[in-house]
Design a protein around this motif. Sequence first.
Motif, short mmCIF file in Angstrom:
data_model
loop_
_atom_site.label_atom_id
_atom_site.label_comp_id
_atom_site.label_asym_id
_atom_site.label_seq_id
_atom_site.Cartn_x
_atom_site.Cartn_y
_atom_site.Cartn_z
N PRO A 191 0.82 -1.22 0.00
CA PRO A 191 0.00 0.00 0.00
C PRO A 191 0.84 1.26 0.00
N THR A 192 0.29 2.30 -0.61
CA THR A 192 0.98 3.58 -0.65
C THR A 192 0.57 4.43 0.54
N SER A 193 1.34 5.44 0.84
CA SER A 193 1.04 6.34 1.94
C SER A 193 0.34 7.57 1.42
N VAL A 194 -0.85 7.84 1.93
CA VAL A 194 -1.62 9.01 1.50
C VAL A 194 -0.85 10.28 1.82
N GLU A 195 -0.12 10.29 2.93
CA GLU A 195 0.62 11.49 3.35
C GLU A 195 1.76 11.83 2.38
N LYS A 196 2.27 10.83 1.67
CA LYS A 196 3.41 11.06 0.79
C LYS A 196 3.01 11.32 -0.66
N MET A 197 1.72 11.42 -0.93
CA MET A 197 1.27 11.65 -2.31
C MET A 197 1.65 13.05 -2.78
N ALA A 198 1.92 13.15 -4.08
CA ALA A 198 2.33 14.44 -4.64
C ALA A 198 1.21 15.47 -4.55
N PHE A 199 -0.04 14.99 -4.56
CA PHE A 199 -1.21 15.88 -4.47
C PHE A 199 -2.19 15.29 -3.47
N PRO A 200 -2.96 16.13 -2.80
CA PRO A 200 -4.00 15.61 -1.91
C PRO A 200 -5.03 14.83 -2.71
N LEU A 201 -5.55 13.75 -2.13
CA LEU A 201 -6.58 12.98 -2.82
C LEU A 201 -7.82 13.83 -3.01
N PRO A 202 -8.46 13.77 -4.18
CA PRO A 202 -9.70 14.52 -4.42
C PRO A 202 -10.81 14.01 -3.51
N ASP A 203 -11.91 14.75 -3.47
CA ASP A 203 -13.04 14.36 -2.63
C ASP A 203 -13.97 13.39 -3.35
N LYS A 204 -13.49 12.75 -4.40
CA LYS A 204 -14.25 11.73 -5.11
C LYS A 204 -13.26 10.67 -5.60
N PRO A 205 -13.73 9.49 -5.96
CA PRO A 205 -12.81 8.42 -6.38
C PRO A 205 -11.89 8.89 -7.50
N SER A 206 -10.60 8.65 -7.33
CA SER A 206 -9.60 9.07 -8.31
C SER A 206 -8.95 7.83 -8.91
N ILE A 207 -8.73 7.86 -10.22
CA ILE A 207 -8.24 6.66 -10.90
C ILE A 207 -7.28 7.01 -12.03
N ALA A 208 -6.26 6.18 -12.19
CA ALA A 208 -5.36 6.25 -13.33
C ALA A 208 -5.47 4.95 -14.10
N VAL A 209 -5.68 5.04 -15.40
CA VAL A 209 -5.76 3.86 -16.26
C VAL A 209 -4.41 3.69 -16.95
N LEU A 210 -3.68 2.66 -16.58
CA LEU A 210 -2.37 2.43 -17.17
C LEU A 210 -2.51 1.80 -18.56
N PRO A 211 -1.54 2.03 -19.44
CA PRO A 211 -1.60 1.43 -20.78
C PRO A 211 -1.70 -0.09 -20.69
N PHE A 212 -2.70 -0.66 -21.35
CA PHE A 212 -2.87 -2.10 -21.34
C PHE A 212 -1.72 -2.76 -22.12
N ASP A 213 -1.22 -3.87 -21.60
CA ASP A 213 -0.15 -4.60 -22.27
C ASP A 213 -0.68 -5.31 -23.51
N ASN A 214 0.11 -5.30 -24.56
CA ASN A 214 -0.22 -6.02 -25.79
C ASN A 214 0.34 -7.43 -25.69
N LEU A 215 -0.55 -8.42 -25.56
CA LEU A 215 -0.12 -9.82 -25.43
C LEU A 215 -0.38 -10.60 -26.72
N SER A 216 -0.55 -9.89 -27.82
CA SER A 216 -0.87 -10.54 -29.08
C SER A 216 0.34 -11.22 -29.72
N GLY A 217 1.53 -10.92 -29.21
CA GLY A 217 2.73 -11.49 -29.80
C GLY A 217 3.15 -10.80 -31.08
N ASP A 218 2.47 -9.69 -31.41
CA ASP A 218 2.76 -8.94 -32.63
C ASP A 218 2.85 -7.46 -32.27
#
Length: 375
Positions: A58-85
């Motif tokens: 788990p990460t530490s909320v106190e060490k975050m670069a920005f305060p957490l917003p007052d609503k759910p916050s999410i980052a969508v990471l680039p999906f890995d390409n497993l197609s072999g191509d």
Amino acid sequence: MKVYRILTEPEAVGKVIGEEKLKPEKKMWVSLVAAAVIIIAGGIAVWQFYFRPPSIEPTSVEKMAFPLPDKPSIAVLPFDNLSGDPKQEYFSDGMTEDLITDLSKISGLFVIARNSSFQYKGKAADIKKISRELGVRYVLEGSVRKAENKVRINAQLIDATTGGHIWAERYDRDLKDIFALQDEVTQKIVAALAVRLTDDEQKRIMHKYTNDMAAYDFFLQGLEYLNQQSKKGNLQARKKFEKAIERDSKFALAYALNGRTHLMEWNMGWSRDPRSIERAFELAKKAIALDASLPAGHSLLGDVYLWQKKYDQAIAEQKKAVDSIQMMRMGLRGFLRFCHGPGNRRNPLDWLKRRCVSTPDIRFGIYGHWDTSIS
């Protein structure tokens, strides 16, 4: 007084006087129960070793670069390409961008912009570090495998503050069902985060720019080339967007990004033909005519107005793009470029700070944090 009897016959070895023999049926049931226990224990061990998602520190909320917003916050990471191509990379990247766009349409979510999330592409996902640097609680990661007419998507949503997985799923679908699959993944994420959608948000999520799979595939290929920001890539992107439009003449976003290629060649000095600006203007108008709520169309038109020194019209179009939330980075970039454009040194800070109250996503511009973009 105890009395003992000694059995001396060879066949009596191991026997106890008075011992009740197990009936064959009882022996069979005992064996079945023992076998079932072994199988279940083995299954649990295999699941724990091979399939259970690895624990996340788990990460530490106190060490975050920005305060957490007052609503759910999410980052969508680039999906890995497993197609072999490697040539299928455009498809996994496109799926990621579509998810970011769909989630950004929801006012109850704080969604990190594409450029901020894609800085982690090709790197080992350190969820704790990513959460801390972006100032988000939730991180979505996954993979895409595309083969012929089939697609498999694995996705998992992680709460970085606890290190726990709050949702994970694997989907195997026909490629023609990709739009319905995108909607389903979005709905699952929203449900996992307990976010309530308004009727308008529900409609926006279900709204797709095209229902033609071939047009969509050409569009994703064009997007991949456009993101290269090179002269060669720009020309390739234009060809792909034009093919998408040939397949679906009402594909508004394809018109807008096709127009972006014409404006980019002018911006980057790859062409000094005035028809580049004219063509960008025509395509922006066409995109908005097809979809008046399209941020990419308004952003493109605003940029064209800026080059034409029509400043009031430029800022009006860029505000429309930013106000629409989705593709926020394009509107913000154009707005900042306008404010610092020739003959128009207006200070955008007051307006941007007001927007941050209702739309915190704006702190991430196309090149990173909004305050860095301003400077």
